[in-house]
Motif scaffolding. Structure first.
Motif, PDB file in Angstrom:
ATOM      1  N   GLY A  38      -2.706 -72.867  70.312  1.00 27.25           N
ATOM      2  CA  GLY A  38      -3.193 -73.222  71.644  1.00 27.25           C
ATOM      3  C   GLY A  38      -4.392 -72.415  72.111  1.00 27.25           C
ATOM      4  O   GLY A  38      -4.874 -72.604  73.221  1.00 27.25           O
ATOM      5  N   LYS A  41      -8.707 -72.928  68.596  1.00 27.37           N
ATOM      6  CA  LYS A  41      -9.317 -72.880  67.255  1.00 27.37           C
ATOM      7  C   LYS A  41      -9.715 -74.268  66.765  1.00 27.37           C
ATOM      8  O   LYS A  41     -10.848 -74.496  66.338  1.00 27.37           O
ATOM      9  CB  LYS A  41      -8.338 -72.247  66.238  1.00 27.37           C
ATOM     10  N   THR A  42      -8.759 -75.187  66.821  1.00 24.52           N
ATOM     11  CA  THR A  42      -9.028 -76.536  66.328  1.00 24.52           C
ATOM     12  C   THR A  42     -10.116 -77.205  67.161  1.00 24.52           C
ATOM     13  O   THR A  42     -11.010 -77.867  66.630  1.00 24.52           O
ATOM     14  CB  THR A  42      -7.738 -77.385  66.332  1.00 24.52           C
ATOM     15  N   THR A  43     -10.063 -77.001  68.471  1.00 26.59           N
ATOM     16  CA  THR A  43     -11.082 -77.580  69.353  1.00 26.59           C
ATOM     17  C   THR A  43     -12.471 -77.079  68.962  1.00 26.59           C
ATOM     18  O   THR A  43     -13.416 -77.875  68.850  1.00 26.59           O
ATOM     19  CB  THR A  43     -10.771 -77.232  70.828  1.00 26.59           C
TER      20      THR A  43
HETATM   21  P1  ADP Z   1      -5.235 -74.218  68.387  1.00 29.08           P
HETATM   22  O1  ADP Z   1      -5.884 -74.981  67.282  1.00 29.08           O
HETATM   23  O2  ADP Z   1      -5.725 -72.808  68.517  1.00 29.08           O
HETATM   24  O3  ADP Z   1      -3.732 -74.256  68.302  1.00 29.08           O
HETATM   25  P2  ADP Z   1      -6.267 -76.323  70.092  1.00 29.08           P
HETATM   26  O4  ADP Z   1      -7.726 -76.220  69.985  1.00 29.08           O
HETATM   27  O5  ADP Z   1      -5.595 -77.387  69.312  1.00 29.08           O
HETATM   28  O6  ADP Z   1      -5.599 -74.899  69.790  1.00 29.08           O
HETATM   29  O7  ADP Z   1      -5.858 -76.526  71.613  1.00 29.08           O
HETATM   30  C1  ADP Z   1      -6.352 -75.712  72.652  1.00 29.08           C
HETATM   31  C2  ADP Z   1      -5.837 -76.245  73.970  1.00 29.08           C
HETATM   32  O8  ADP Z   1      -6.422 -77.505  74.268  1.00 29.08           O
HETATM   33  C3  ADP Z   1      -4.328 -76.468  73.976  1.00 29.08           C
HETATM   34  O9  ADP Z   1      -3.829 -76.121  75.221  1.00 29.08           O
HETATM   35  C4  ADP Z   1      -4.200 -77.958  73.740  1.00 29.08           C
HETATM   36  O10 ADP Z   1      -3.020 -78.472  74.301  1.00 29.08           O
HETATM   37  C5  ADP Z   1      -5.435 -78.515  74.415  1.00 29.08           C
HETATM   38  N1  ADP Z   1      -5.925 -79.725  73.742  1.00 29.08           N
HETATM   39  C6  ADP Z   1      -6.426 -79.800  72.489  1.00 29.08           C
HETATM   40  N2  ADP Z   1      -6.811 -81.056  72.185  1.00 29.08           N
HETATM   41  C7  ADP Z   1      -6.524 -81.812  73.268  1.00 29.08           C
HETATM   42  C8  ADP Z   1      -6.682 -83.213  73.600  1.00 29.08           C
HETATM   43  N3  ADP Z   1      -7.217 -84.089  72.729  1.00 29.08           N
HETATM   44  N4  ADP Z   1      -6.282 -83.622  74.826  1.00 29.08           N
HETATM   45  C9  ADP Z   1      -5.755 -82.745  75.721  1.00 29.08           C
HETATM   46  N5  ADP Z   1      -5.581 -81.439  75.491  1.00 29.08           N
HETATM   47  C10 ADP Z   1      -5.943 -80.959  74.284  1.00 29.08           C
END
Ligand code: ADP
Ligand code: MG
Length: 347
Positions: A38, A41-43
């Motif tokens: 959360g 990272k992925t974002t």
């Molecule tokens: P990580 O890869 O570090 O686990 P993410 O980048 O997946 O984290 O997510 C960061 C935050 O953004 C989290 O709170 C996640 O719920 C939110 N988030 C990610 N993608 C989406 C999306 N498509 N819609 C809504 N919220 C999102």
């Protein structure tokens, strides 16, 4: 290819997944994005890929603002954590896929695609498995095919989202070493996402530590481990101990005594002292040090972890002693952290 993330903010329905993130990635560098689930990272990886658009800020590939370019236009290779291979295609066809779907003039001939696929399978040490289907491979082999497929398009940047996340510890360790070798052999600019600090520290040229949509620290493994610049980084990478302290005229106090550590520039007030449990100097006499009573002791691998109660104020702190050290049985232990940092209380 150099990649520059400049003041990027990303909101999902007004929720800020990334706040104001800036990062310079050098050409040929292997960067790890490290943080808890959360943390964004992925974002950040998807923004670099072009799978998401920034709400604010820009992403540069070299000199060019690539913010509005698609993933194909950016020519990046992406390996997803749970992204399965095409199950109805052989290993060779999976690897060649990105080349086969190129528009006419840029698409290599079929024989050339086969040759490239087999060269890459050689590189990922899967030669001979060209005709197999994904179901006939182990998890580790599948992820290596996925990596070969991502590299087949000769990407400018290789983006890997927890590529070994689903594999068991032993296989992960092997693939980790192997990925470093591949990276050194090919020289791709690579961004690698993981929540595993060991993986990040071992693999990456530089580690980007993330928390709650922000970059906390960027540095080499040594830098983020030896000189964490926030309580979060102290706690997230390696083991840390912390203790409430008081700053008085440039000296640190615990309970009612100075502990022999000075912080010349810090204002008077409450603060928190951080150090590594193993990085302490044990003292015979406590003259300007931290003294406590052993309240718990347990063996952790090659050392003994003891929990001390300090100053009768119900403050507790953990330090590490050599197994044979008599202090583990003794009730009193005096010590001073060797390497440490003080963070002032917020507000
Ligand atoms: P990580 O890869 O570090 O686990 P993410 O980048 O997946 O984290 O997510 C960061 C935050 O953004 C989290 O709170 C996640 O719920 C939110 N988030 C990610 N993608 C989406 C999306 N498509 N819609 C809504 N919220 C999102
Ligand atoms: Mg993720």
């Amino acid at each position: 290819m150099e990649v520059r993330v400049a003041n990027v903010r990303k909101e999902f329905d007004r929720f800020p997944a990334l706040h104001d993130v800036s990062l310079d990635i050098k050409s040929g560098e292997l960067i790890a994005l490290l943080g808890p689930s959360g943390s964004g990272k992925t974002t950040l990886l998807r923004l670099i890929a072009g799978l998401e658009k920034p709400t604010k800020g820009a992403i540069y590939f070299g000199e060019e603002d690539a913010s509005h370019r698609t993933i194909q236009e950016r020519n990046v290779g992406f390996v997803f954590q749970h992204y399965a291979l095409f199950r109805h295609m052989t290993v060779a066809d999976n690897v060649g896929f990105g080349l086969k779907v190129r528009p006419g003039a840029t698409r290599p001939a079929a024989a050339e695609i086969r040759r490239r696929a087999s060269e890459l399978l050689d590189l990922v040490q899967l030669s001979g498995l060209e005709k197999r289907y994904p179901a006939q491979l182990s998890g580790g082999q599948r992820q290596r095919v996925a990596l070969a497929r991502a590299m087949a398009i000769e990407p400018k940047v290789l983006l890997l989202d927890e590529p070994f996340g689903a594999l068991d510890a032993q296989v992960r360790r092997e693939l980790r070493r192997w990925l470093r070798e591949i990276h050194d052999a090919t020289g791709h600019t690579t961004v690698f996402v993981t929540h595993d600090q060991e993986e990040a520290l071992e693999l990456a040229d530089r580690v980007v530590v993330m928390s709650q949509g922000r970059i906390e620290q960027v540095g080499t493994a040594d830098e983020v481990y030896d000189t964490p610049n926030s309580p979060f980084v102290y706690g997230f990478i390696g083991e840390s101990s912390s203790l409430p302290v008081k700053v008085e005229d440039g000296q640190l106090w615990v309970a009612d005594r100075p502990i022999g550590l000075s912080v010349p520039d810090a204002p008077n007030g409450k603060a928190e002292l951080y150090f590594r449990p193993h990085d302490v100097e044990l003292l015979e006499e406590c003259n300007g040090c931290i003294a406590g009573t052993v309240v718990a002791s347990r063996r952790v691998a090659g050392t003994r972890r003891v929990e001390l109660e300090i100053g009768g104020e119900r403050q507790r702190v953990e330090i590490e002693l050599p197994i044979e050290h008599p202090a583990a049985q003794k009730s009193r232990v005096a010590f001073r952290p060797r390497r440490w940092k003080v963070f002032l209380a917020e507000g």
